[in-house]
Scaffold this active site. Structure first.
Site, short mmCIF file in Angstrom:
data_model
loop_
_atom_site.label_atom_id
_atom_site.label_comp_id
_atom_site.label_asym_id
_atom_site.label_seq_id
_atom_site.Cartn_x
_atom_site.Cartn_y
_atom_site.Cartn_z
N ALA A 65 -9.84 -5.37 18.69
CA ALA A 65 -11.64 -6.59 19.84
C ALA A 65 -12.05 -6.00 18.85
CB ALA A 65 -11.68 -5.23 20.53
N GLY A 104 -6.60 -3.73 20.06
CA GLY A 104 -6.67 -4.69 20.79
C GLY A 104 -5.47 -6.10 20.56
N GLU A 107 -2.56 -4.84 21.38
CA GLU A 107 -2.62 -4.94 22.93
C GLU A 107 -1.38 -6.47 23.51
OE1 GLU A 107 -5.84 -2.58 23.21
OE2 GLU A 107 -4.82 -2.13 24.85
N GLU A 127 -7.33 2.76 19.10
CA GLU A 127 -9.24 3.76 19.61
C GLU A 127 -8.83 4.63 19.26
OE1 GLU A 127 -6.25 1.02 20.10
OE2 GLU A 127 -7.22 -0.18 21.11
C1 3H9 Z 1 -10.04 -1.66 20.68
O1 3H9 Z 1 -8.63 -3.02 19.46
C2 3H9 Z 1 -10.62 -1.79 21.91
C3 3H9 Z 1 -9.04 -2.73 23.19
O2 3H9 Z 1 -8.45 -1.67 22.99
C4 3H9 Z 1 -9.99 -2.78 24.67
C5 3H9 Z 1 -11.23 -4.40 24.69
C6 3H9 Z 1 -11.15 -4.41 25.13
N1 3H9 Z 1 -14.13 -5.36 14.78
O3 3H9 Z 1 -12.49 -2.07 6.46
P1 3H9 Z 1 -12.63 -2.88 6.03
C7 3H9 Z 1 -14.33 -5.61 9.83
S1 3H9 Z 1 -10.88 -1.09 19.71
C8 3H9 Z 1 -15.06 -5.54 14.46
O4 3H9 Z 1 -13.28 -2.72 4.57
P2 3H9 Z 1 -9.73 -2.40 4.75
C9 3H9 Z 1 -15.29 -4.02 8.69
O5 3H9 Z 1 -16.03 -3.70 9.28
C10 3H9 Z 1 -10.27 -1.76 17.60
N2 3H9 Z 1 -15.35 -5.41 11.94
O6 3H9 Z 1 -10.68 -3.67 5.33
C11 3H9 Z 1 -15.39 -4.84 7.51
O7 3H9 Z 1 -16.66 -5.56 7.21
P3 3H9 Z 1 -17.58 -5.95 6.14
C12 3H9 Z 1 -8.85 -1.50 17.57
C13 3H9 Z 1 -14.34 -5.21 11.81
O8 3H9 Z 1 -8.66 -4.02 4.39
C14 3H9 Z 1 -14.29 -6.04 7.02
O9 3H9 Z 1 -13.74 -6.18 8.15
N3 3H9 Z 1 -8.84 -1.99 16.43
C15 3H9 Z 1 -12.80 -4.92 12.62
O10 3H9 Z 1 -9.49 -1.26 4.10
C16 3H9 Z 1 -13.36 -5.71 6.69
O11 3H9 Z 1 -12.65 -3.67 6.89
C17 3H9 Z 1 -9.26 -0.88 15.33
O12 3H9 Z 1 -10.02 0.52 15.25
C18 3H9 Z 1 -13.07 -4.46 13.96
N4 3H9 Z 1 -12.20 -4.08 14.56
O13 3H9 Z 1 -8.82 -2.55 6.09
C19 3H9 Z 1 -9.23 -1.05 13.64
N5 3H9 Z 1 -12.16 -4.36 11.85
O14 3H9 Z 1 -16.97 -6.39 5.23
C20 3H9 Z 1 -10.29 -1.16 12.71
C21 3H9 Z 1 -12.84 -4.95 9.91
O15 3H9 Z 1 -18.88 -6.86 6.82
N6 3H9 Z 1 -10.48 -1.88 11.01
N7 3H9 Z 1 -13.60 -5.11 10.94
O16 3H9 Z 1 -17.69 -3.94 5.90
C22 3H9 Z 1 -9.39 -1.25 10.35
O17 3H9 Z 1 -8.73 -0.57 10.35
C23 3H9 Z 1 -9.71 -1.44 9.08
O18 3H9 Z 1 -10.86 -2.37 8.84
C24 3H9 Z 1 -7.78 -2.50 8.61
C25 3H9 Z 1 -8.96 -3.08 7.58
C26 3H9 Z 1 -7.26 -1.89 8.77
C27 3H9 Z 1 -8.07 -3.58 9.38
#
Ligand code: 3H9
Length: 689
Positions: A65, A104, A107, A127
C-alpha cells in the site's frame, strides 16, 4: 505522468495485461487502485478477452500500500475492495511478480487466481514492521494457501521469502524465466482459460488441519513472547490468523479490518511508520547534491583484528568485497582470523549461510602482518586501540603507505576525527566510520564528517553503507558523536541515581520496561566493567572502580553489578548493594526512595536535552537522524520512534518543565537546551524543524 497512465490496458491476443507504472516501487496508491479496478472490469466486459495478467514495470511488483496515504482521508476504492473485485472476477487473473512483492502487493497477488514469479523475486508481508497487519485479506488468504504455521511466521516476522520457497510453500503456482516474466505469465493465464477458477477464499484444507491443533496459537505466543515484547501489532496479527481458522472468510475479513484500523490509529504504528521514513530520510544529506561523484570501492583494508576489526572485516566479506586484515603480531592476527572463522562456522551450523558461502567469504580474507599490503586498497578502516596517540601514529603511517585518493577511515567511537585527519597529508580523504559492536550484526553506521572531509568521500561512505547492509547516519565531530554522547548523559544520571537511593536493578528494570533491550548496569556487565580501567591507576572513586578492584568485572568474571550463574543468568547482588550503600554514605548522600517515574525522567530527559544540543550545534542534520541512530544502534524500541520522536509525543513543553524542575533540585547538568526552550515556547515539535 497523467493519473490515468498508472495502469495501462494492453490486450495480448485473448489476455488483457494490466501494466502498472508507479515508480519507484509501484506502491498501490489511489490512482493505481482505480486503474486496477477499471482494468479488471473492462477485461470482464470484453468478450474477446479470456484472462487477465497483472504485471508491474520498473524494479518491482507492488511493494505494498502507499504508506504516505495512511493518516489521510481514505480514497476509494480501498485495497480490500480491489482485492475482492479481482478474486470475484469470472475470468482468471494472474499475478506476475518480480522484485519485492510486499504487503498489499502480495495481498493483490493472493486475491488473484494464479501467481507466477521469477526466481529472484521476494515475497513478504512486512506490515508488522510498520506496526500494522496485512489489511487487504493477507491474514485470511495466506494461511489458506500456506498453512497456519508459515502464515504466522511470515506475518509476525515481516521477513520476505524467496520465490523458490514460496513455490514449495504453495504460495505461488510456478516459477518463470528470469527474463521472460510476461511470456511466462501469459502462458500460465492461457492454461487457466476454461478451467474452474481457484479462489483462495474457498480453500479449507490447511485451516481444517489447524482446527485440530488449537494450541498452536498459544505455543506460538509463548515461543515469541520476548521478541514481541512491547509491540502491539504481532498480537493483532495472531488474532487475525486465529479468526481465519475459526470464522468464515467474510467474518475473518471483518476481524482483520477492525484490527487493521485499530493498529493504524495506534501510537505504536505512528512511531514505526515515522521510523520507516526517518531511515530513508537519513540517506539524504542536505548539502550533498545527488550527482556528487563517488569513488569506486572494490578492495578494503582493515587495521586491527580485534572484536571490532574482525566484525568490520566480516561486514565487507559478507558483501563480497575482498579484505586485507592487518595486525601487528602473528598471535593477534591468528586469534582474529580464528574468531572470524568460528563465527562463519557457527552461522553455517545454524543454517544462516551455506557452508560453501562461508568458505567463499573466508577466501576473500587476506590476513597479513605487512602494512604495505594496504597500499592498493580503495578504503582502509582503522580499528585499533581507542587512544589518540596510537590513532595519530597509525594515520601518519597509513598516509605514507596507502595510495593517493584512497579513503582512510577511523572507527573511533569518541575521538576527534579532525585531529586524526590532521595527522595525514590528505584530511579531505579522512572520515569516521563508527560501527557498532558486533559490527557484522548491528545495522547502524555513524558516518563522521570531518571539517575537511571531501563531499565525494562522504557520498561514497553513504552509498557504501547501503551496499554492506548498514543504515548510515551522517554526523559531525564532537565527543561521542550522536549516540555515545547521548548515552553519556543517561549514564551520568543512572550512576547518580544509585547514589541517591535507587539500586542498579531498579534502574535497569525501568528502562527494560520502557522497551530497551537492557538497562545501563546490565549493559555495563555485558561489555565488561574494566573497559579503560587498570588496577595500577584505579582510585576507587566510583562504584564501578570499586567493583573492578573486587574483581567483579562483569559477566566474564561471573560477577559485576549482578551475580551470574553458569548460564549467565543475572541476579541482584547483595554484595553490590552493600558497596553502594557504603559508597553513598561516604559521599554524604541521604538515601531516599526513588520512584520509577523519576528514574525514567532522569534517564531519558537529559538524553533528549543532549539531542537538542546536538541539533543546535549541527552535529546531526535532523531530529529524525538522531532517532535512526538510537533505534538501530542502541535498541531504542521502534514503537516509541526514537528519543526525539518520544519528546514530540509527550511534548517539548513537558520535557522542558521536567528539566527545569530537575535543574532546580539537582543542578546545572539539567539546564535546558535553548532549542528545547524555543520549541516549547513556540508550541512546535522537533519534527517541525
Ligand atoms: C501495506 O501494504 C498495508 C496493506 O496490508 C493494507 C492496506 C489496506 N509506500 O526503501 P527505498 C518509497 S503497508 C510509499 O529507499 P529500496 C521510499 O520512501 C506497506 N512509499 O528503496 C523511498 O522514497 P524516497 C507494506 C514507499 O530499493 C522510495 O520508495 N510494504 C513505499 O532500498 C524507495 O524506497 C512495505 O512495508 C510504500 N509502500 O527498497 C514495504 N515503499 O526515495 C516498504 C517504499 O522519496 N518498502 N517507498 O525516499 C520497502 O521495504 C522498500 O522500500 C523496498 C525497496 C524493499 C520495496
Amino acid at each position: 505522468m497523467a493519473e490515468g497512465d498508472r495502469v495501462l490496458f494492453e490486450p495480448y491476443g485473448n489476455v488483457a495485461v494490466l501494466r502498472v507504472r508507479n515508480p519507484p516501487v509501484n506502491a498501490l496508491s489511489a490512482e493505481v487502485r482505480v486503474g486496477l479496478a477499471e482494468g479488471v472490469r473492462r477485461a470482464e466486459a470484453e468478450p474477446g478477452l479470456r484472462a487477465v495478467v497483472i504485471v508491474c514495470d520498473g524494479r518491482t511488483f507492488f511493494a505494498g500500500a502507499d504508506i504516505t496515504e495512511f493518516g489521510k482521508p481514505p480514497r476509494e476504492p480501498s485495497l480490500p475492495v480491489v482485492c475482492d473485485l479481482i478474486e470475484k472476477a469470472a475470468k482468471p487473473v494472474i499475478a506476475a511478480m518480480h522484485g519485492t512483492a510486499l504487503g498489499g502487493g502480495l495481498e493483490v497477488a493472493l486475491a488473484c487466481h494464479g501467481r507466477v514469479a521469477v526466481p529472484s523475486a521476494k515475497l513478504g508481508l512486512p506490515e508488522v514492521n510498520l506496526g500494522l497487519l496485512p489489511g487487504a485479506g493477507g491474514t485470511q488468504r495466506l494461511p489458506r494457501l500456506a498453512g497456519v504455521e508459515r502464515a504466522l511466521e511470515m506475518i509476525t516476522s515481516g521477513k520476505p521469502i524467496g520465490a523458490r520457497e514460496a513455490l514449495e510453500a504453495g504460495i505461488i503456482d510456478a516459477l518463470v524465466e528470469e527474463d521472460g516474466l510476461l511470456e511466462g505469465a501469459l502462458a500460465h493465464a492461457r492454461e487457466r482459460v476454461g478451467v474452474p477458477l481457484r479462489r483462495v477464499r474457498d480453500l479449507d484444507d490447511a485451516l481444517a488441519a489447524a482446527r485440530g491443533r488449537p494450541e498452536a496459537f498459544s505455543d506460538f505466543r509463548q515461543a515469541n513472547g520476548r521478541k514481541f515484547r512491547g509491540f502491539r501489532a504481532p498480537e493483532a496479527c495472531i488474532q487475525a490468523v486465529e479468526a481465519a481458522v475459526n470464522l468464515s472468510f467474510e467474518e475473518g475479513l471483518a476481524v482483520e479490518r477492525r484490527l487493521f484500523l485499530e493498529l493504524l490509529a495506534s501510537p505504536e504504528s505512528a512511531a514505526q511508520r515515522y521510523a520507516f521514513f526517518a531511515e530513508r530520510q537519513a540517506a539524504k544529506v542536505p548539502d550533498l547534491p545527488e550527482d556528487t561523484p563517488t569513488l569506486p570501492i572494490e578492495r578494503v583494508g582493515v587495521l586491527g583484528a580485534g572484536t571490532m576489526g574482525g566484525g568490520i572485516a566480516m561486514t565487507f566479506l559478507n558483501a563480497g568485497l575482498p579484505v586485507t586484515l592487518v595486525e601487528t603480531s602473528q598471535a593477534a592476527l591468528d586469534r582474529g582470523v580464528a574468531a572470524i572463522r568460528r563465527n562463519y562456522e557457527e552461522s553455517a551450523r545454524k543454517g544462516r549461510v551455506t557452508a560453501e558461502a562461508a568458505e567463499q567469504r573466508m577466501g576473500l580474507l587476506a590476513p597479513t602482518l605487512d602494512r604495505s599490503a594496504l597500499a592498493d586498497r580503495d578504503l582502509v578502516i582503522e580499528a585499533v586501540f581507542e587512544d589518540m596517540a596510537i590513532k595519530l601514529e597509525v594515520f601518519a603511517q597509513l598516509d605514507a603507505v596507502v595510495k593517493p585518493g584512497a579513503i582512510l577511515a577511523t572507527n573511533t567511537s569518541y575521538l576527534d576525527v579532525n585531529a586524526i585527519a590532521a595527522a595525514t597529508s590528505r584530511p579531505e580523504s579522512v572520515i569516521g566510520l563508527h560501527f557498532f559492536s558486533p559490527a557484522n550484526v548491528m545495522r547502524l553506521l555513524e558516518v563522521v564528517r570531518g571539517d575537511r572531509t571531501a563531499k565525494p568521500v562522504i557520498a561514497t561512505a553513504m552509498q557504501l553503507a547501503k551496499r554492506i547492509g548498514k543504515t548510515a547516519v551522517l554526523v559531525g565531530v564532537c565527543h561521542g558523536f550522536v549516540g555515545n554522547r547521548m548515552l553519556a548523559a543517561r549514564q551520568r544520571e543512572a550512576t547518580q541515581l544509585i547514589l541517591e537511593g535507587a539500586l542498579p536493578w531498579d534502574v535497569d528494570r525501568v528502562l527494560y520496561d520502557f522497551g530497551l533491550p537492557m538497562g545501563p548496569f546490565a549493559m555495563a556487565d555485558l561489555a565488561g566493567l574494566d573497559i579503560g580501567w587498570s588496577r595500577e591507576t584505579s582510585t576507587g572513586s566510583t562504584v564501578r572502580e570499586v567493583l573492578c578492584e573486587m574483581d567483579r568485572r562483569g559477566q566474564k568474571t561471573g560477577a559485576g553489578f549482578y551475580d551470574y550463574d553458569e548460564a549467565r543468568r543475572a541476579t541482584p547482588s547483595p554484595v553490590v548493594e552493600q558497596v553502594i550503600l557504603a559508597f553513598s554514605e561516604e559521599r554524604g548522600f541521604e538515601r531516599r526512595a526513588v520512584s520509577d517515574h523519576e528514574i525514567l525522567q532522569r534517564c531519558i530527559h537529559p538524553m533528549i536535552n543532549e539531542g537538542a544540543r546536538i541539533l543546535e550545534e549541527g552535529i546531526a542534520s535532523r531530529a529524525s537522524d538522531i532517532d535512526v541512530v538510537w533505534i538501530n544502534g542502541y535498541g531504542w524500541p521502534a514503537y516509541r520512534g526514537g528519543p526525539m520522536f518520544y519528546a514530540d509525543q509527550i511534548g517539548p513543553a513537558r520535557v522542558l518543565e521536567s528539566l527545569q524542575a530537575l535543574q532546580a533540585a539537582h543542578g546545572e547538568q539539567f539546564k535546558p537546551a535553548p532549542l528545547l526552550t524555543r520549541l516549547a515556547s513556540e508550541g512546535r515539535r522537533f519534527q517541525d524543524l
